[in-house]
Design a protein around this motif. Sequence first.
Motif, PDB file in Angstrom:
ATOM      1  N   GLN A  30      31.968  33.048  27.209  1.00  0.00           N
ATOM      2  CA  GLN A  30      33.011  32.296  26.500  1.00  0.00           C
ATOM      3  C   GLN A  30      34.115  33.229  26.022  1.00  0.00           C
ATOM      4  O   GLN A  30      34.650  33.089  24.917  1.00  0.00           O
ATOM      5  N   ALA A  31      34.417  34.196  26.859  1.00  0.00           N
ATOM      6  CA  ALA A  31      35.507  35.137  26.596  1.00  0.00           C
ATOM      7  C   ALA A  31      36.210  35.381  27.922  1.00  0.00           C
ATOM      8  O   ALA A  31      35.997  36.418  28.558  1.00  0.00           O
ATOM      9  N   PRO A  32      37.000  34.408  28.390  1.00  0.00           N
ATOM     10  CA  PRO A  32      37.601  34.488  29.716  1.00  0.00           C
ATOM     11  C   PRO A  32      38.244  35.840  30.001  1.00  0.00           C
ATOM     12  O   PRO A  32      39.002  36.362  29.189  1.00  0.00           O
ATOM     13  N   ALA A  33      37.880  36.384  31.138  1.00  0.00           N
ATOM     14  CA  ALA A  33      38.373  37.706  31.500  1.00  0.00           C
ATOM     15  C   ALA A  33      39.839  37.641  31.915  1.00  0.00           C
ATOM     16  O   ALA A  33      40.252  36.742  32.651  1.00  0.00           O
ATOM     17  N   ARG A  34      40.625  38.581  31.424  1.00  0.00           N
ATOM     18  CA  ARG A  34      42.014  38.729  31.867  1.00  0.00           C
ATOM     19  C   ARG A  34      42.019  39.777  32.978  1.00  0.00           C
ATOM     20  O   ARG A  34      41.842  40.970  32.730  1.00  0.00           O
ATOM     21  N   ILE A  35      42.182  39.319  34.187  1.00  0.00           N
ATOM     22  CA  ILE A  35      42.105  40.201  35.358  1.00  0.00           C
ATOM     23  C   ILE A  35      43.461  40.222  36.038  1.00  0.00           C
ATOM     24  O   ILE A  35      44.047  39.159  36.312  1.00  0.00           O
ATOM     25  N   LYS A  36      43.960  41.413  36.321  1.00  0.00           N
ATOM     26  CA  LYS A  36      45.240  41.534  37.009  1.00  0.00           C
ATOM     27  C   LYS A  36      45.085  42.469  38.208  1.00  0.00           C
ATOM     28  O   LYS A  36      44.514  43.555  38.084  1.00  0.00           O
ATOM     29  N   LEU A  37      45.597  42.023  39.342  1.00  0.00           N
ATOM     30  CA  LEU A  37      45.680  42.885  40.517  1.00  0.00           C
ATOM     31  C   LEU A  37      46.907  43.770  40.373  1.00  0.00           C
ATOM     32  O   LEU A  37      48.002  43.276  40.064  1.00  0.00           O
ATOM     33  N   LEU A  38      46.738  45.059  40.619  1.00  0.00           N
ATOM     34  CA  LEU A  38      47.813  46.022  40.433  1.00  0.00           C
ATOM     35  C   LEU A  38      48.079  46.783  41.719  1.00  0.00           C
ATOM     36  O   LEU A  38      47.167  47.038  42.506  1.00  0.00           O
ATOM     37  N   ALA A  39      49.323  47.158  41.927  1.00  0.00           N
ATOM     38  CA  ALA A  39      49.702  47.985  43.073  1.00  0.00           C
ATOM     39  C   ALA A  39      50.960  48.751  42.708  1.00  0.00           C
ATOM     40  O   ALA A  39      51.701  48.362  41.791  1.00  0.00           O
ATOM     41  N   THR A  40      51.226  49.840  43.405  1.00  0.00           N
ATOM     42  CA  THR A  40      52.434  50.627  43.105  1.00  0.00           C
ATOM     43  C   THR A  40      53.697  49.807  43.346  1.00  0.00           C
ATOM     44  O   THR A  40      54.706  49.982  42.655  1.00  0.00           O
ATOM     45  N   GLU A  41      53.643  48.907  44.325  1.00  0.00           N
ATOM     46  CA  GLU A  41      54.757  48.009  44.598  1.00  0.00           C
ATOM     47  C   GLU A  41      54.277  46.574  44.423  1.00  0.00           C
ATOM     48  O   GLU A  41      53.369  46.134  45.126  1.00  0.00           O
ATOM     49  N   PRO A  42      54.850  45.813  43.479  1.00  0.00           N
ATOM     50  CA  PRO A  42      54.398  44.429  43.277  1.00  0.00           C
ATOM     51  C   PRO A  42      54.680  43.561  44.493  1.00  0.00           C
ATOM     52  O   PRO A  42      55.616  43.802  45.253  1.00  0.00           O
ATOM     53  N   GLY A  43      53.823  42.572  44.672  1.00  0.00           N
ATOM     54  CA  GLY A  43      53.989  41.658  45.788  1.00  0.00           C
ATOM     55  C   GLY A  43      52.728  41.554  46.607  1.00  0.00           C
ATOM     56  O   GLY A  43      51.657  42.024  46.203  1.00  0.00           O
ATOM     57  N   PRO A  44      52.794  40.942  47.791  1.00  0.00           N
ATOM     58  CA  PRO A  44      51.601  40.820  48.639  1.00  0.00           C
ATOM     59  C   PRO A  44      51.154  42.185  49.156  1.00  0.00           C
ATOM     60  O   PRO A  44      51.979  42.982  49.593  1.00  0.00           O
ATOM     61  N   VAL A  45      49.863  42.434  49.107  1.00  0.00           N
ATOM     62  CA  VAL A  45      49.285  43.675  49.625  1.00  0.00           C
ATOM     63  C   VAL A  45      48.260  43.295  50.674  1.00  0.00           C
ATOM     64  O   VAL A  45      47.334  42.523  50.401  1.00  0.00           O
ATOM     65  N   ARG A  46      48.427  43.823  51.876  1.00  0.00           N
ATOM     66  CA  ARG A  46      47.560  43.445  52.990  1.00  0.00           C
ATOM     67  C   ARG A  46      46.307  44.307  53.014  1.00  0.00           C
ATOM     68  O   ARG A  46      46.387  45.534  52.987  1.00  0.00           O
ATOM     69  N   SER A  47      45.161  43.665  53.075  1.00  0.00           N
ATOM     70  CA  SER A  47      43.890  44.384  53.169  1.00  0.00           C
ATOM     71  C   SER A  47      43.654  44.820  54.606  1.00  0.00           C
ATOM     72  O   SER A  47      44.404  44.462  55.522  1.00  0.00           O
ATOM     73  N   SER A  48      42.586  45.592  54.834  1.00  0.00           N
ATOM     74  CA  SER A  48      42.257  46.047  56.191  1.00  0.00           C
ATOM     75  C   SER A  48      41.886  44.878  57.095  1.00  0.00           C
ATOM     76  O   SER A  48      41.970  44.986  58.321  1.00  0.00           O
ATOM     77  N   SER A  49      41.508  43.732  56.504  1.00  0.00           N
ATOM     78  CA  SER A  49      41.174  42.556  57.298  1.00  0.00           C
ATOM     79  C   SER A  49      42.407  41.751  57.698  1.00  0.00           C
ATOM     80  O   SER A  49      42.320  40.846  58.528  1.00  0.00           O
ATOM     81  N   GLY A  50      43.552  42.074  57.102  1.00  0.00           N
ATOM     82  CA  GLY A  50      44.771  41.310  57.331  1.00  0.00           C
ATOM     83  C   GLY A  50      45.045  40.280  56.261  1.00  0.00           C
ATOM     84  O   GLY A  50      46.161  39.766  56.153  1.00  0.00           O
ATOM     85  N   VAL A  51      44.032  39.955  55.453  1.00  0.00           N
ATOM     86  CA  VAL A  51      44.206  39.010  54.349  1.00  0.00           C
ATOM     87  C   VAL A  51      44.974  39.699  53.228  1.00  0.00           C
ATOM     88  O   VAL A  51      44.691  40.848  52.878  1.00  0.00           O
ATOM     89  N   GLU A  52      45.948  39.000  52.655  1.00  0.00           N
ATOM     90  CA  GLU A  52      46.779  39.581  51.611  1.00  0.00           C
ATOM     91  C   GLU A  52      46.371  39.081  50.230  1.00  0.00           C
ATOM     92  O   GLU A  52      45.888  37.955  50.073  1.00  0.00           O
ATOM     93  N   MET A  53      46.596  39.932  49.235  1.00  0.00           N
ATOM     94  CA  MET A  53      46.417  39.550  47.836  1.00  0.00           C
ATOM     95  C   MET A  53      47.707  39.881  47.105  1.00  0.00           C
ATOM     96  O   MET A  53      48.370  40.877  47.403  1.00  0.00           O
ATOM     97  N   LEU A  54      48.062  39.052  46.150  1.00  0.00           N
ATOM     98  CA  LEU A  54      49.316  39.211  45.419  1.00  0.00           C
ATOM     99  C   LEU A  54      49.085  40.075  44.191  1.00  0.00           C
ATOM    100  O   LEU A  54      48.281  39.740  43.322  1.00  0.00           O
TER     101      LEU A  54
END
Length: 322
Positions: A30-54
């Motif tokens: 009952q303490a919702p996690a604040r999770i943020k994806l980070l990268a040196t350049e904001p925006g879509p980041v493509r994984s080795s599988s080709g699937v992107e995460m923002l």
Amino acid sequence: MIGILIYPRFQLLDAAGPIAAFEIAGRLAQAPARIKLLATEPGPVRSSSGVEMLARGLRAASAMRTLIIAGGEGVGVAALCPRTQAFVRAAARRGCRIASVCSASYLLAEAGLLDGRRATTHWGRTQDFLRRYPKVRLQPDRIFVRDGEIWSSAGISAGIDLALAIIAEQFGDKVAQDTARQLVVYHRRAGGQSQFSSLLELQAPDGRFAALLGWVREHLDQTLTVELLAQRAGMSARHFSRAFIAATGSTPAKAVERLRIEVARSRVQESHEAIEQVARGTGFGDPERMRRAFVRAFGQPPQALRRAARGTGDARRAELAT
């Protein structure tokens, strides 16, 4: 806040596994996690599988308390990025908990955060890692390692084990256990559990020490000291230990224990030998020593593995009978 650092050609599960674990744990606590994806350049980041995460930019991490760094094929480039190194060092100076998944240990090592510390990485990268970072006290046969506020884990799925250990520290063991149940994973593989499970995984690519390892497997009931193994290999004990670690990713003592565990597990699961007899025949000497080794390797004592093996066999026979 929990930051998940990614980069081009990261391994998708290295990020998604811990994200799922922290999301579930936050809901259960009952303490919702604040999770943020980070990268040196904001925006879509493509994984080795080709699937992107923002991902967001690094400035979004001002309130971060935990940083998880994903491994992957692109880690070599990411580890040498000055902005990424500076970001990770700054997080460490602020007292953040910092954890690497799989090959992300390279990034921590390049940033200088692992010098003099215990750490682990994927078993397939052991030899290269040892050569590149001799100041790191690498423990190549561990699922995850904690040294102060710096954590490191082995291959891809070990990131979930690492996340569960962090969850247990933050929310308590009950929440970690319930999270593992939701994920349908074992609660919890100990950090000291070995990454390896067979003789083949100890073999060097060039076949070095293959004959010695074969001999060891046939003489597990003997007292197998480093001096004895070095003598059979025709080397001094010191030279042998260094060469063996470089070739196999394991110390001689750990390799012997691993082979003992492998043979002992087979005999426990497939025979009706008394546990005491298995312990003597595989060189453990006494059942308690073997029990501790099994718990480290499999998270369960020999008796539990035997019961599980017999239960599976009974179920299979019942299925064939219907």
